[in-house]
Design a protein around this motif. Structure first.
Motif, PDB file in Angstrom:
ATOM      1  N   GLN A   1      17.519  25.582  21.074  1.00 18.96           N
ATOM      2  CA  GLN A   1      18.639  26.501  20.876  1.00 18.96           C
ATOM      3  C   GLN A   1      19.248  26.943  22.198  1.00 18.96           C
ATOM      4  OE1 GLN A   1      16.824  29.519  18.201  1.00 18.96           O
ATOM      5  NE2 GLN A   1      18.655  29.200  16.952  1.00 18.96           N
ATOM      6  N   GLN A   2      18.404  27.148  23.204  1.00 24.57           N
ATOM      7  CA  GLN A   2      18.908  27.519  24.529  1.00 24.57           C
ATOM      8  C   GLN A   2      19.745  26.391  25.116  1.00 24.57           C
ATOM      9  OE1 GLN A   2      15.039  28.334  26.227  1.00 24.57           O
ATOM     10  NE2 GLN A   2      15.352  30.557  26.092  1.00 24.57           N
ATOM     11  N   GLN A   3      19.271  25.159  24.963  1.00 21.55           N
ATOM     12  CA  GLN A   3      20.029  24.015  25.452  1.00 21.55           C
ATOM     13  C   GLN A   3      21.386  23.918  24.753  1.00 21.55           C
ATOM     14  OE1 GLN A   3      17.662  20.481  25.014  1.00 21.55           O
ATOM     15  NE2 GLN A   3      16.271  21.016  26.689  1.00 21.55           N
ATOM     16  N   ARG A   4      21.396  24.151  23.451  1.00 20.41           N
ATOM     17  CA  ARG A   4      22.667  24.086  22.716  1.00 20.41           C
ATOM     18  C   ARG A   4      23.651  25.128  23.237  1.00 20.41           C
ATOM     19  NH1 ARG A   4      24.286  26.615  17.166  1.00 20.41           N
ATOM     20  NH2 ARG A   4      26.284  25.585  16.849  1.00 20.41           N
ATOM     21  N   LEU A   5      23.175  26.324  23.531  1.00 13.94           N
ATOM     22  CA  LEU A   5      24.055  27.362  24.065  1.00 13.94           C
ATOM     23  C   LEU A   5      24.613  26.946  25.425  1.00 13.94           C
ATOM     24  CD1 LEU A   5      25.378  30.116  24.271  1.00 13.94           C
ATOM     25  CD2 LEU A   5      23.173  31.040  25.055  1.00 13.94           C
TER      26      LEU A   5
ATOM     27  N   TYR B   1      24.217  21.007  35.199  1.00 16.88           N
ATOM     28  CA  TYR B   1      22.907  21.578  34.843  1.00 16.88           C
ATOM     29  C   TYR B   1      22.464  21.083  33.465  1.00 16.88           C
ATOM     30  CZ  TYR B   1      19.567  25.240  33.413  1.00 16.88           C
ATOM     31  OH  TYR B   1      18.443  25.914  32.949  1.00 16.88           O
ATOM     32  N   ALA B   2      23.430  20.954  32.551  1.00 13.50           N
ATOM     33  CA  ALA B   2      23.119  20.525  31.189  1.00 13.50           C
ATOM     34  C   ALA B   2      23.110  19.011  31.051  1.00 13.50           C
ATOM     35  CB  ALA B   2      24.138  21.123  30.216  1.00 13.50           C
ATOM     36  N   GLY B   3      23.380  18.273  32.141  1.00  8.94           N
ATOM     37  CA  GLY B   3      23.434  16.816  32.072  1.00  8.94           C
ATOM     38  C   GLY B   3      24.644  16.284  31.319  1.00  8.94           C
ATOM     39  N   MET B   4      25.707  17.069  31.293  1.00 10.44           N
ATOM     40  CA  MET B   4      26.934  16.671  30.605  1.00 10.44           C
ATOM     41  C   MET B   4      27.785  15.837  31.560  1.00 10.44           C
ATOM     42  SD  MET B   4      27.713  20.359  28.821  1.00 10.44           S
ATOM     43  CE  MET B   4      29.097  19.818  27.806  1.00 10.44           C
TER      44      MET B   4
ATOM     45  N   THR C   1      26.391  31.313  18.704  1.00 10.15           N
ATOM     46  CA  THR C   1      26.776  30.095  19.424  1.00 10.15           C
ATOM     47  C   THR C   1      27.910  29.387  18.696  1.00 10.15           C
ATOM     48  OG1 THR C   1      24.514  29.848  20.268  1.00 10.15           O
ATOM     49  CG2 THR C   1      25.942  27.922  20.395  1.00 10.15           C
ATOM     50  N   ASP C   2      27.851  29.351  17.364  1.00  9.55           N
ATOM     51  CA  ASP C   2      28.965  28.793  16.597  1.00  9.55           C
ATOM     52  C   ASP C   2      30.254  29.569  16.875  1.00  9.55           C
ATOM     53  OD1 ASP C   2      27.336  26.895  15.438  1.00  9.55           O
ATOM     54  OD2 ASP C   2      27.015  28.035  13.589  1.00  9.55           O
TER      55      ASP C   2
END
Length: 413
Positions: free
Chosen positions: A367-371, A407-410, A327-328
């Motif tokens: 971790q899934q949310q971060r991705l 979907y991610a609330g961004m 992810t990084d």
């Protein structure tokens, strides 16, 4: 001129007009092969570019592709010629296409041969019936249109001819390996590296290639050559090589350590005990943060992308750590460079592609949310690519940037 004429011996004995390449009759190929032997640099570059377009058009191979192999192989071995490493690279491309399709495990040649043998025996009407069922199983209208297009463009005879040409080119190159493997001892390091890269794709010849590659490690000082040989050994080798490859994890050159880790990750995935260690993970993760140089040929020089796919092989022991590292790496890429890393990250986060979609964002692990947020943060220079959208869609995720951010609330942009 004697050596150049020897490289091109038999060129005019072939009826090139009867052979096909990407644009029709291949009667222009002899002139392009001759131009590769010219003293003029621009003439050689023009000819090489034309050959890639003709006999390796967007990764496709044709009847003329195999016919060109003997001449390219002899040119690669002719020390009087310049640019010989480029001819070895073209031979590798003709053999396997784009190499990322075969990484990180290496080519499944036995499976390739079996699939072609089965395809030869199949009736076109049976394949069309399978296409019909596939179209009916589409989960939405967009997917249905894509599948209908695939069904409409299916041509059994053309597809069989293309598959035959691909395997024919592979076997034509394979037949030249006994002579080309001697170039591991060439005086030009770019030729040595290109030779090691070429040998990596022929597991059926490993009994001969592996001892030569291992011998090439003795006394080699060029980091790019050492790294290429190590990856090739990893793709061809098995468990008894683990100890020798592991010794390179302490090398002073980061590129060499990456190559050793890449080779060991592959061997670990094939069941070699002791191949997957914390040191292997650490070296691959470090490449996600900062890829080393100089450039190597594998994965078109994209070491971050190659490292990401290799990290998926460590999922049993290091899944969470690997997902963080990939992810990084994804956050530091854009455009086509994001494709392999996004695929690797999604596989680490969610396993195999999910046809039925994912749960609500709040139900995902941290971790899934971060991705997901990282995917939504990538710019339009990445999201404009159909390839990228298809990768994301394969896991049931929104395949448009604003939909992913929603979907991610961004916030909207």
């Amino acid at each position: 001129m004697t050596e150049i004429n020897t490289s091109l011996a038999g060129l005019d004995a072939i009826d090139w007009a009867e052979l096909e390449h990407a644009y029709g009759p291949a009667d222009d190929v002899p002139g392009q092969l001759r131009a590769l032997c010219a003293e003029d640099v621009e003439a050689r570059r023009t000819a090489l570019h034309a050959l890639y377009g003709n006999i390796f058009h967007q990764g496709s191979r044709f009847p003329a592709s195999a016919a060109a192999v003997p001449f390219l192989a002899r040119m690669a071995a002719d020390v009087s010629l310049p640019d010989r490493h480029e001819y070895l690279e073209l031979l590798a491309a003709l053999a396997i296409g784009y190499d990322e399709a075969h990484l990180p495990l290496g080519p499944d040649i036995a499976g390739w041969r079996r699939e072609l043998a089965e395809f030869r025996c199949r009736q076109p009407q049976d394949i069309r019936a399978e296409f019909d069922a596939w179209v009916e199983a589409a989960t939405d209208e967009g997917e249905r249109r894509v599948r209908e297009m695939r069904r409409a463009t299916f041509d059994h005879e053309a597809q069989l001819a293309a598959a035959e040409a691909e395997l024919g080119a592979y076997d034509a190159v394979r037949g030249r390996l006994p002579a080309l493997s001697a170039l591991l001892g060439d005086g030009d390091p770019t030729v040595r590296a290109a030779t090691a890269y070429l040998l990596a794709w022929f597991p059926e010849e490993a009994a001969d290639s592996l001892p030569r590659l291992l011998g090439a490690l003795d006394g080699e000082v060029e980091p790019a050559v050492v790294a290429t040989v190590l990856v090739a050994v990893g793709l061809l080798g098995d468990a008894p090589l683990v100890e020798r490859l592991a010794s390179f994890l302490t090398a002073g050159e980061p590129l060499v350590r990456w190559a050793a880790a890449t080779a060991l990750a592959r061997l670990g995935a094939t069941g070699a005990e002791g191949a997957v260690s914390a040191e292997v993970f650490a070296e691959l993760a470090a490449v996600e943060a900062e890829p080393p140089g100089p450039r190597v040929l594998f994965h078109e020089g994209d070491l971050r992308g190659y490292a990401a796919t290799s990290l998926t092989l460590l999922a049993v022991r290091f899944r969470k750590e690997a997902l963080d590292a990939v992810t990084d790496g994804l956050s530091a890429t854009s455009g086509p460079g994001s494709f392999p890393i996004a695929g690797a990250a999604l596989r680490l986060a969610f396993g195999e592609p999910i046809a039925d979609g994912l749960p609500e964002f709040g139900e995902l692990a941290e971790q899934q949310q971060r991705l997901i947020r990282t995917l939504g943060s990538l710019g339009t220079e990445t999201w404009r690519w159909v390839n990228f959208c298809a990768i994301v869609r394969g896991w049931g995720l929104p395949h448009q940037r604003e939909a992913m951010r929603a979907y991610a609330g961004m916030p909207e942009e």
